[in-house]
Write a protein that holds these residues in place. Structure first.
Motif, PDB file in Angstrom:
ATOM      1  N   VAL A 293       0.845  -1.195   0.000  1.00  0.00           N
ATOM      2  CA  VAL A 293       0.000   0.000   0.000  1.00  0.00           C
ATOM      3  C   VAL A 293       0.882   1.248   0.000  1.00  0.00           C
ATOM      4  CG1 VAL A 293      -1.871   1.235   1.155  1.00  0.00           C
ATOM      5  CG2 VAL A 293      -1.711  -1.272   1.354  1.00  0.00           C
ATOM      6  N   VAL A 294       0.801   2.031  -1.064  1.00  0.00           N
ATOM      7  CA  VAL A 294       1.468   3.329  -1.118  1.00  0.00           C
ATOM      8  C   VAL A 294       0.467   4.350  -0.594  1.00  0.00           C
ATOM      9  CG1 VAL A 294       2.520   5.069  -2.609  1.00  0.00           C
ATOM     10  CG2 VAL A 294       2.906   2.636  -3.056  1.00  0.00           C
ATOM     11  N   LEU A 295       0.771   4.953   0.555  1.00  0.00           N
ATOM     12  CA  LEU A 295      -0.208   5.773   1.261  1.00  0.00           C
ATOM     13  C   LEU A 295      -0.394   7.163   0.676  1.00  0.00           C
ATOM     14  CD1 LEU A 295       0.707   4.481   4.762  1.00  0.00           C
ATOM     15  CD2 LEU A 295      -1.596   4.465   3.816  1.00  0.00           C
ATOM     16  N   ASP A 296       0.502   7.578  -0.210  1.00  0.00           N
ATOM     17  CA  ASP A 296       0.326   8.852  -0.915  1.00  0.00           C
ATOM     18  C   ASP A 296       0.664   8.639  -2.385  1.00  0.00           C
ATOM     19  OD1 ASP A 296       0.092  11.405  -1.831  1.00  0.00           O
ATOM     20  OD2 ASP A 296       1.770  12.232  -0.689  1.00  0.00           O
ATOM     21  N   GLY A 297      -0.372   8.386  -3.175  1.00  0.00           N
ATOM     22  CA  GLY A 297      -0.165   8.157  -4.601  1.00  0.00           C
ATOM     23  C   GLY A 297      -0.255   9.416  -5.438  1.00  0.00           C
ATOM     24  N   THR A 298      -0.345  10.585  -4.792  1.00  0.00           N
ATOM     25  CA  THR A 298      -0.472  11.844  -5.523  1.00  0.00           C
ATOM     26  C   THR A 298       0.759  12.075  -6.395  1.00  0.00           C
ATOM     27  OG1 THR A 298      -1.743  12.751  -3.677  1.00  0.00           O
ATOM     28  CG2 THR A 298      -0.867  14.311  -5.303  1.00  0.00           C
ATOM     29  N   GLY A 299       0.542  12.362  -7.650  1.00  0.00           N
ATOM     30  CA  GLY A 299       1.638  12.660  -8.566  1.00  0.00           C
ATOM     31  C   GLY A 299       2.330  11.442  -9.141  1.00  0.00           C
ATOM     32  N   VAL A 300       1.914  10.259  -8.775  1.00  0.00           N
ATOM     33  CA  VAL A 300       2.507   9.033  -9.317  1.00  0.00           C
ATOM     34  C   VAL A 300       1.781   8.688 -10.616  1.00  0.00           C
ATOM     35  CG1 VAL A 300       3.077   6.620  -8.872  1.00  0.00           C
ATOM     36  CG2 VAL A 300       3.021   8.253  -6.978  1.00  0.00           C
ATOM     37  N   SER A 301       2.521   8.478 -11.677  1.00  0.00           N
ATOM     38  CA  SER A 301       1.906   8.218 -12.977  1.00  0.00           C
ATOM     39  C   SER A 301       1.381   6.789 -13.057  1.00  0.00           C
ATOM     40  CB  SER A 301       2.922   8.434 -14.097  1.00  0.00           C
ATOM     41  OG  SER A 301       3.924   7.434 -14.067  1.00  0.00           O
ATOM     42  N   ASP A 302       0.510   6.556 -14.036  1.00  0.00           N
ATOM     43  CA  ASP A 302       0.008   5.207 -14.280  1.00  0.00           C
ATOM     44  C   ASP A 302       1.159   4.243 -14.536  1.00  0.00           C
ATOM     45  OD1 ASP A 302      -2.368   6.540 -14.156  1.00  0.00           O
ATOM     46  OD2 ASP A 302      -3.082   5.937 -16.147  1.00  0.00           O
ATOM     47  N   GLU A 303       2.138   4.691 -15.298  1.00  0.00           N
ATOM     48  CA  GLU A 303       3.276   3.837 -15.646  1.00  0.00           C
ATOM     49  C   GLU A 303       4.089   3.488 -14.400  1.00  0.00           C
ATOM     50  OE1 GLU A 303       1.677   5.826 -19.059  1.00  0.00           O
ATOM     51  OE2 GLU A 303       2.461   6.677 -17.186  1.00  0.00           O
ATOM     52  N   GLN A 304       4.275   4.440 -13.494  1.00  0.00           N
ATOM     53  CA  GLN A 304       4.992   4.165 -12.254  1.00  0.00           C
ATOM     54  C   GLN A 304       4.218   3.207 -11.358  1.00  0.00           C
ATOM     55  OE1 GLN A 304       5.443   8.379 -11.260  1.00  0.00           O
ATOM     56  NE2 GLN A 304       7.657   8.060 -11.072  1.00  0.00           N
ATOM     57  N   MET A 305       2.909   3.389 -11.301  1.00  0.00           N
ATOM     58  CA  MET A 305       2.083   2.485 -10.504  1.00  0.00           C
ATOM     59  C   MET A 305       2.194   1.053 -11.019  1.00  0.00           C
ATOM     60  SD  MET A 305      -1.392   4.693  -9.783  1.00  0.00           S
ATOM     61  CE  MET A 305      -1.349   6.235  -8.866  1.00  0.00           C
ATOM     62  N   GLN A 306       2.061   0.900 -12.333  1.00  0.00           N
ATOM     63  CA  GLN A 306       2.149  -0.433 -12.902  1.00  0.00           C
ATOM     64  C   GLN A 306       3.546  -1.026 -12.722  1.00  0.00           C
ATOM     65  OE1 GLN A 306      -0.598  -2.435 -14.627  1.00  0.00           O
ATOM     66  NE2 GLN A 306       0.975  -3.605 -13.556  1.00  0.00           N
ATOM     67  N   ALA A 307       4.581  -0.204 -12.852  1.00  0.00           N
ATOM     68  CA  ALA A 307       5.945  -0.691 -12.687  1.00  0.00           C
ATOM     69  C   ALA A 307       6.189  -1.180 -11.262  1.00  0.00           C
ATOM     70  CB  ALA A 307       6.943   0.409 -13.043  1.00  0.00           C
ATOM     71  N   LEU A 308       5.683  -0.450 -10.271  1.00  0.00           N
ATOM     72  CA  LEU A 308       5.857  -0.887  -8.889  1.00  0.00           C
ATOM     73  C   LEU A 308       5.100  -2.179  -8.623  1.00  0.00           C
ATOM     74  CD1 LEU A 308       7.017  -0.360  -6.069  1.00  0.00           C
ATOM     75  CD2 LEU A 308       4.907   0.880  -5.539  1.00  0.00           C
ATOM     76  N   ALA A 309       3.874  -2.274  -9.145  1.00  0.00           N
ATOM     77  CA  ALA A 309       3.085  -3.495  -8.957  1.00  0.00           C
ATOM     78  C   ALA A 309       3.774  -4.699  -9.591  1.00  0.00           C
ATOM     79  CB  ALA A 309       1.688  -3.314  -9.541  1.00  0.00           C
ATOM     80  N   ARG A 310       4.368  -4.477 -10.747  1.00  0.00           N
ATOM     81  CA  ARG A 310       5.115  -5.554 -11.400  1.00  0.00           C
ATOM     82  C   ARG A 310       6.338  -5.950 -10.567  1.00  0.00           C
ATOM     83  NH1 ARG A 310       4.927  -3.408 -15.995  1.00  0.00           N
ATOM     84  NH2 ARG A 310       6.859  -2.227 -15.874  1.00  0.00           N
ATOM     85  N   TRP A 311       6.984  -4.950  -9.951  1.00  0.00           N
ATOM     86  CA  TRP A 311       8.206  -5.181  -9.180  1.00  0.00           C
ATOM     87  C   TRP A 311       7.924  -5.872  -7.847  1.00  0.00           C
ATOM     88  CZ3 TRP A 311      10.057  -2.876  -4.550  1.00  0.00           C
ATOM     89  CH2 TRP A 311      11.406  -3.145  -4.264  1.00  0.00           C
ATOM     90  N   THR A 312       6.846  -5.445  -7.139  1.00  0.00           N
ATOM     91  CA  THR A 312       6.523  -6.111  -5.876  1.00  0.00           C
ATOM     92  C   THR A 312       6.136  -7.568  -6.124  1.00  0.00           C
ATOM     93  OG1 THR A 312       4.159  -5.534  -5.897  1.00  0.00           O
ATOM     94  CG2 THR A 312       5.665  -3.944  -4.871  1.00  0.00           C
ATOM     95  N   ASN A 313       5.539  -7.808  -7.304  1.00  0.00           N
ATOM     96  CA  ASN A 313       5.134  -9.155  -7.714  1.00  0.00           C
ATOM     97  C   ASN A 313       4.143  -9.772  -6.739  1.00  0.00           C
ATOM     98  OD1 ASN A 313       5.246 -11.133  -9.720  1.00  0.00           O
ATOM     99  ND2 ASN A 313       6.650 -12.390  -8.509  1.00  0.00           N
ATOM    100  N   LEU A 314       3.396  -8.937  -6.033  1.00  0.00           N
ATOM    101  CA  LEU A 314       2.287  -9.414  -5.211  1.00  0.00           C
ATOM    102  C   LEU A 314       1.033  -9.477  -6.076  1.00  0.00           C
ATOM    103  CD1 LEU A 314       2.900  -7.231  -2.029  1.00  0.00           C
ATOM    104  CD2 LEU A 314       3.573  -9.618  -2.383  1.00  0.00           C
ATOM    105  N   SER A 315       0.024 -10.153  -5.576  1.00  0.00           N
ATOM    106  CA  SER A 315      -1.201 -10.217  -6.375  1.00  0.00           C
ATOM    107  C   SER A 315      -1.784  -8.826  -6.587  1.00  0.00           C
ATOM    108  CB  SER A 315      -2.228 -11.154  -5.739  1.00  0.00           C
ATOM    109  OG  SER A 315      -2.482 -10.797  -4.403  1.00  0.00           O
ATOM    110  N   GLU A 316      -1.614  -7.906  -5.596  1.00  0.00           N
ATOM    111  CA  GLU A 316      -2.035  -6.518  -5.793  1.00  0.00           C
ATOM    112  C   GLU A 316      -1.129  -5.540  -5.047  1.00  0.00           C
ATOM    113  OE1 GLU A 316      -5.951  -8.591  -6.761  1.00  0.00           O
ATOM    114  OE2 GLU A 316      -4.651  -8.708  -5.009  1.00  0.00           O
ATOM    115  N   THR A 317      -1.001  -4.364  -5.626  1.00  0.00           N
ATOM    116  CA  THR A 317      -0.353  -3.205  -5.027  1.00  0.00           C
ATOM    117  C   THR A 317      -1.325  -2.041  -5.179  1.00  0.00           C
ATOM    118  OG1 THR A 317       1.875  -3.983  -5.557  1.00  0.00           O
ATOM    119  CG2 THR A 317       1.615  -1.620  -5.187  1.00  0.00           C
ATOM    120  N   THR A 318      -1.512  -1.254  -4.118  1.00  0.00           N
ATOM    121  CA  THR A 318      -2.514  -0.189  -4.171  1.00  0.00           C
ATOM    122  C   THR A 318      -1.897   1.177  -3.911  1.00  0.00           C
ATOM    123  OG1 THR A 318      -3.117  -0.273  -1.819  1.00  0.00           O
ATOM    124  CG2 THR A 318      -4.256  -1.802  -3.317  1.00  0.00           C
TER     125      THR A 318
END
Length: 273
Positions: free
Chosen positions: A18-43
């Motif tokens: 869980v990223v508690l402050d997603g303000t200013g984070v791009s869609d591409e960065q969100m997807q990249a982090l989710a891919r990197w954590t390799n968990l079923s979900e990243t929020t």
């Protein structure tokens, strides 16, 4: 934060980052982090766009964004509370996500979310059922019932006679690469849990989800409304992935189905984006 969901035993549930402050984070960065954590979900927690909500949540698997998901909803609410936030109304949290508003009730350490409306229901057609049974390596006659239980991710489910049959499945997901599908079967009478659930999500890069709130939500709406399940029951999930998850289902007289389980923050820190 990283939160363990649906288990009282540490590191035995389904984790969500869980990223508690997603303000200013791009869609591409969100997807990249989710891919990197390799968990079923990243929020990613964001300010709400409506005064009815306490916060807005975006939910990513390693391969795609989801409009709604269950264990990330519970885990993100736990992280949001642990970060010192207070809901607008005591005992009630409202999450805004792409699937609309989702209500959570908060009683002490207990959290549960109200199952959102299904956007697709009804029996599977013959072609879909044939693909799933072929991928699961089972005969059509083993399927007691089947249903679309889609509340956003695209879930379908088949019901088998026993929990053992569910646990013995060895699916070939290459036969259903675009599927979001689960299987449920009953435990013997007198067991701690009424059902065993397994969920497979190759369509979004998750071969098997250790514990799935959204699938259990849709299945619970189907089973309780049809009278096939009692108004309150427990589901076990995750043993084939080395986990020990327990999901609590409670159907109210007004038709609301609540999905709850244990949540615990396991990691606190800073992520650089």
């Amino acid at each position: 934060m990283q939160v363990d969901v649906f288990s009282s035993r540490p590191f035995s549930g389904n984790p969500v980052a869980v990223v508690l402050d997603g303000t200013g984070v791009s869609d591409e960065q969100m997807q990249a982090l989710a891919r990197w954590t390799n968990l079923s979900e990243t929020t990613f927690v964001l300010p709400p766009t409506t005064k009815k909500a306490d916060y807005r949540l975006r939910i990513f698997t390693p391969g795609a964004e989801l409009p709604f998901a269950g264990h990330p909803t519970l885990g993100s609410a736990r992280a949001w509370l642990e970060a010192g936030n207070t809901p607008r109304h005591a005992g009630r949290i409202v999450q805004e996500c792409a699937a609309d508003l989702v209500a959570l009730r908060h009683r002490g350490d207990d959290l549960a979310f109200a199952a959102p409306p299904r956007i697709r229901d009804g029996a599977l057609d013959d072609a879909d059922l044939e693909r799933i049974t072929a991928a699961f390596g089972i005969a059509r006659e083993q399927v007691l019932a089947h249903q679309w239980v889609d509340n956003g991710p695209g879930w379908a489910v088949i019901q088998l006679a026993t929990a053992r049959e569910v646990l013995e499945l060895e699916p070939d997901l290459s036969l259903i690469p675009d599927a979001m599908v689960g299987a449920i079967g009953a435990h013997p009478h007198g067991s701690e849990y009424r059902y065993e659930m397994r969920t497979f999500a190759p369509a979004v890069g998750v071969p098997e989800d250790p514990a799935c709130g959204s699938m259990n939500a849709g299945v619970a709406q189907w089973l309780t409304a049809s009278g096939a399940a009692p108004a309150s029951y427990r589901v076990s999930q995750g043993s084939r992935t080395g986990r020990d998850a327990g999901i609590t289902v409670t159907a109210e007289n007004d038709g609301t189905v609540w999905i709850g389980g244990d949540t615990a923050v396991m990691i606190r820190g800073t992520v650089i984006l």
